[in-house]
Design an enzyme around this catalytic site. Structure first.
Site, short mmCIF file in Angstrom:
data_model
loop_
_atom_site.label_atom_id
_atom_site.label_comp_id
_atom_site.label_asym_id
_atom_site.label_seq_id
_atom_site.Cartn_x
_atom_site.Cartn_y
_atom_site.Cartn_z
N HIS A 306 0.86 -1.20 0.00
CA HIS A 306 0.00 0.00 0.00
C HIS A 306 0.89 1.23 0.00
O HIS A 306 1.95 1.24 0.62
CB HIS A 306 -0.91 0.02 1.24
CG HIS A 306 -2.08 0.92 1.08
ND1 HIS A 306 -2.02 2.26 1.31
CD2 HIS A 306 -3.35 0.66 0.67
CE1 HIS A 306 -3.20 2.80 1.07
NE2 HIS A 306 -4.02 1.85 0.67
N ASP A 364 -7.91 -5.41 -0.05
CA ASP A 364 -8.36 -6.30 -1.14
C ASP A 364 -8.00 -7.76 -0.92
O ASP A 364 -8.44 -8.62 -1.69
CB ASP A 364 -7.73 -5.81 -2.46
CG ASP A 364 -8.32 -4.47 -2.86
OD1 ASP A 364 -7.57 -3.51 -2.98
OD2 ASP A 364 -9.56 -4.40 -2.97
C1 SDX Z 1 -6.23 -0.06 -2.96
O1 SDX Z 1 -4.51 4.45 -2.17
C2 SDX Z 1 -5.44 3.83 -1.53
O2 SDX Z 1 -5.84 4.18 -0.46
C3 SDX Z 1 -5.98 2.63 -2.25
C4 SDX Z 1 -6.99 1.79 -1.49
C5 SDX Z 1 -8.26 2.54 -1.23
O3 SDX Z 1 -8.97 2.18 -0.29
O4 SDX Z 1 -8.58 3.45 -2.03
O5 SDX Z 1 -6.44 1.36 -0.27
C6 SDX Z 1 -7.39 0.56 -2.30
O6 SDX Z 1 -5.96 0.28 -4.08
C7 SDX Z 1 -5.38 -1.04 -2.21
C8 SDX Z 1 -4.14 -1.52 -3.05
C9 SDX Z 1 -4.60 -2.65 -3.95
N1 SDX Z 1 -3.53 -3.00 -4.92
C10 SDX Z 1 -2.91 -4.17 -4.82
O7 SDX Z 1 -3.07 -4.99 -3.92
C11 SDX Z 1 -1.96 -4.44 -6.00
C12 SDX Z 1 -0.62 -4.94 -5.47
N2 SDX Z 1 0.03 -3.83 -4.78
C13 SDX Z 1 0.99 -3.03 -5.52
O8 SDX Z 1 0.63 -2.79 -6.84
C14 SDX Z 1 1.45 -1.81 -4.72
O9 SDX Z 1 1.71 -2.23 -3.45
C15 SDX Z 1 0.55 -0.59 -4.63
C16 SDX Z 1 0.09 -0.14 -5.97
C17 SDX Z 1 -0.64 -0.89 -3.80
C18 SDX Z 1 1.35 0.53 -3.96
O10 SDX Z 1 2.32 0.89 -4.87
P1 SDX Z 1 3.40 2.04 -4.50
O11 SDX Z 1 3.03 2.77 -3.28
O12 SDX Z 1 3.65 2.83 -5.73
O13 SDX Z 1 4.64 1.19 -4.10
P2 SDX Z 1 5.62 0.52 -5.10
O14 SDX Z 1 4.84 -0.16 -6.19
O15 SDX Z 1 6.67 1.49 -5.48
O16 SDX Z 1 6.21 -0.61 -4.15
C19 SDX Z 1 7.31 -0.33 -3.31
C20 SDX Z 1 8.20 -1.56 -3.47
C21 SDX Z 1 8.57 -1.84 -4.93
O17 SDX Z 1 9.84 -2.46 -4.93
P3 SDX Z 1 11.14 -1.50 -5.25
O18 SDX Z 1 10.87 -0.83 -6.60
O19 SDX Z 1 11.19 -0.50 -4.11
O20 SDX Z 1 12.28 -2.48 -5.27
O21 SDX Z 1 7.50 -2.72 -3.01
C22 SDX Z 1 7.33 -3.62 -4.10
C23 SDX Z 1 7.55 -2.84 -5.39
O22 SDX Z 1 8.04 -3.69 -6.40
N3 SDX Z 1 5.94 -4.09 -4.03
C24 SDX Z 1 5.56 -5.35 -4.19
C25 SDX Z 1 4.17 -5.33 -4.00
N4 SDX Z 1 3.76 -4.09 -3.75
C26 SDX Z 1 4.87 -3.32 -3.78
N5 SDX Z 1 6.24 -6.49 -4.48
C27 SDX Z 1 5.51 -7.61 -4.57
N6 SDX Z 1 4.16 -7.69 -4.39
C28 SDX Z 1 3.46 -6.56 -4.12
N7 SDX Z 1 2.13 -6.62 -3.93
#
Ligand code: SDX
Length: 429
Positions: A306, A364
């Site tokens: 998140h 989720d």
């Molecule tokens: C919702 O914003 C909100 O409030 C949203 C929400 C709401 O109520 O409105 O809470 C609802 O959207 C919840 C999130 C649902 N999405 C997912 O579950 C999809 C999987 N999650 C990722 O796509 C990600 O965690 C996000 C999109 C949720 C957050 O992305 P960020 O903040 O841009 O973080 P990032 O992608 O830069 O991740 C930081 C690091 C990265 O690695 P590095 O580049 O630093 O090496 O963590 C890793 C990412 O690769 N990472 C993951 C991961 N999520 C982040 N690695 C593996 N699996 C994951 N799920």
């Protein structure tokens, strides 16, 4: 208290900016005059460190794993209030007393039907259309139906639009489901409460009386509360930006629905259940956790991570409890996917990569499992999210429109394209 100042020094020239302090959360530097006074812009792709507005509606403490709606912890609201009480709270800023609650319930009840002509929009979609595509189209079409109360500067008109949308979303979502099933549409009933009415429109048929199971109705009502609002997430920011031009509120909500559909946002619950089905068995969890850690593999564990929560998403905890209650009520305690999800959560939370990156289950993660158990098809999960989040979107839209400081949102950019050049004649291209 003395005004705190942030000083920016560039090439020896210092410029001071006021620091604003919130009720809770990070202090912010007011940089609205930065461009005019220094000729500089800030660069913050993805808005990692940008407060886009002032708001009183929701607050998230990502480190504590805390979510407040108008100051009340989500755990207490989920436990002690129903979704319409929470809707009233988000709209008005205070919980309703008994008479306000009863009056609001009646108001919403009297807007649950949709115009018969709106129903014809469904016929234009292919049967196998994704329900979120239908939602974008039909909710956007509402902007063609309500001109009688569309002066955004009139608080009464804004309130009517709020009530219409909150009341009609269950009907619109249920119609999308019935259309995809080829089953007859079910009209709302005024002798049922909001969530029971929705379940009857979804699962009832003209062939027999539908008796909503109170345990399942309560579970879905809590799921609506957990999804109602969440600060300036991507879809809420979309609604605010669309609304900042003075656009029709129904069209703005359609824009929010489109944004929510993405798998990185509200589409994650559908993606998470599909991921669990793909993993299939506990023996394969390690393989997928390994893929999630592999930079060269675009795979991410859906339902994990998140932007704000760097601790457990409080909604995921509550969703896990709701999931347990529903599976127990339905005698599905040994549900394969639920057991798989619990094992995946355990393994991930013990893994150094997830610990280091502070990746926890988000709202989720369990939502898909409990919705599937409730009989909601995977493709409808994000529609359920949109139904509930309409309350937050409309509350945030109302807050923006009624804020005397609000302006049309118009970000600038860091231009890295071609330098100025002249168009060459065709012979020289
Ligand atoms: C919702 O914003 C909100 O409030 C949203 C929400 C709401 O109520 O409105 O809470 C609802 O959207 C919840 C999130 C649902 N999405 C997912 O579950 C999809 C999987 N999650 C990722 O796509 C990600 O965690 C996000 C999109 C949720 C957050 O992305 P960020 O903040 O841009 O973080 P990032 O992608 O830069 O991740 C930081 C690091 C990265 O690695 P590095 O580049 O630093 O090496 O963590 C890793 C990412 O690769 N990472 C993951 C991961 N999520 C982040 N690695 C593996 N699996 C994951 N799920």
């Amino acid at each position: 208290m003395t005004q705190r100042i942030a000083t920016l020094t560039v090439d020896g020239t210092s410029t001071e900016f006021p620091v604003m302090s919130p009720t809770h959360g990070n202090d912010v530097v007011d940089i609205r005059s930065l461009g005019a006074r220094t000729g500089l812009f800030t660069y913050d792709s993805g808005f990692m460190s940008t407060a886009s507005c002032r708001s009183k509606i929701a607050y998230i403490d990502g480190d504590k794993g805390e979510l407040l709606y108008r100051g009340y912890p989500i755990e207490q609201l989920a436990e002690q209030c129903n979704f319409l009480e929470v809707t009233y709270l988000l709209k008005h800023g205070e919980l309703p007393n008994a008479s306000q609650k009863s009056e609001f319930e009646d108001t919403i009840k009297n807007h649950t039907m949709v115009h018969e002509q709106l129903v014809k929009f469904y016929q234009g979609f292919r049967r196998d259309a994704h329900p979120m595509a239908v939602m974008v189209g039909v909710v956007g079409a509402l902007s063609a139906f309500y001109h009688d109360a569309m002066d955004n500067n009139n608080p009464e008109h804004r309130s009517i639009s709020f009530n219409r949308l909150v009341a009609k979303m269950p009907t619109i979502v249920a119609l999308a489901y019935k259309y995809s099933m080829g089953q007859p549409f079910m009209y709302p009933r005024n002798d049922l409460d909001y969530t029971a009415n929705f379940m009857r429109m979804m699962f009832g048929t003209p062939c027999e009386e539908y008796k909503p199971n109170p345990v399942l109705v309560h579970a879905l009502d809590v799921i609506f509360t957990l999804h109602a609002d969440h600060e300036q997430n991507a879809s809420t920011s979309t609604v605010r930006l669309a609304g900042s031009s003075g656009a029709n509120p129904f069209a703005c909500i359609a824009a929010g629905i489109a944004c929510l559909w993405g798998p990185a946002h509200g589409g994650a619950n559908e993606a998470c259940l599909n991921m669990l089905e793909e993993i299939g068995d506990v023996s394969r969890v390690g393989e997928f956790v390994k893929r999630a850690k592999d930079k060269n593999d675009g795979f991410k564990l859906m339902g994990f991570g998140h932007r704000v929560y760097k601790n457990y998403d409080p909604r995921a905890k509550l969703m896990g409890k709701v999931c347990n209650d529903v599976l127990t009520e339905l005698g599905l305690e040994n549900d394969r996917l639920f057991k798989l999800a619990k094992e995946l959560e355990k393994i991930a939370l013990e893994d150094d990569y997830f610990i280091e990156k502070k990746l926890y289950p988000n709202v989720d993660f369990y939502s898909g499992i409990v919705q599937k158990a409730l009989g909601i098809p995977t493709s409808m999960f994000t529609c359920i999210f949109a139904l509930a989040r309409t309350v937050g979107w409309m509350s945030q839209w109302e807050e923006m429109i009624s804020d005397p400081e609000y302006k049309i949102g118009r970000p600038r950019q860091l231009y890295v394209g071609a330098a100025r050049r002249d168009v060459p004649p065709m012979a020289k291209r």
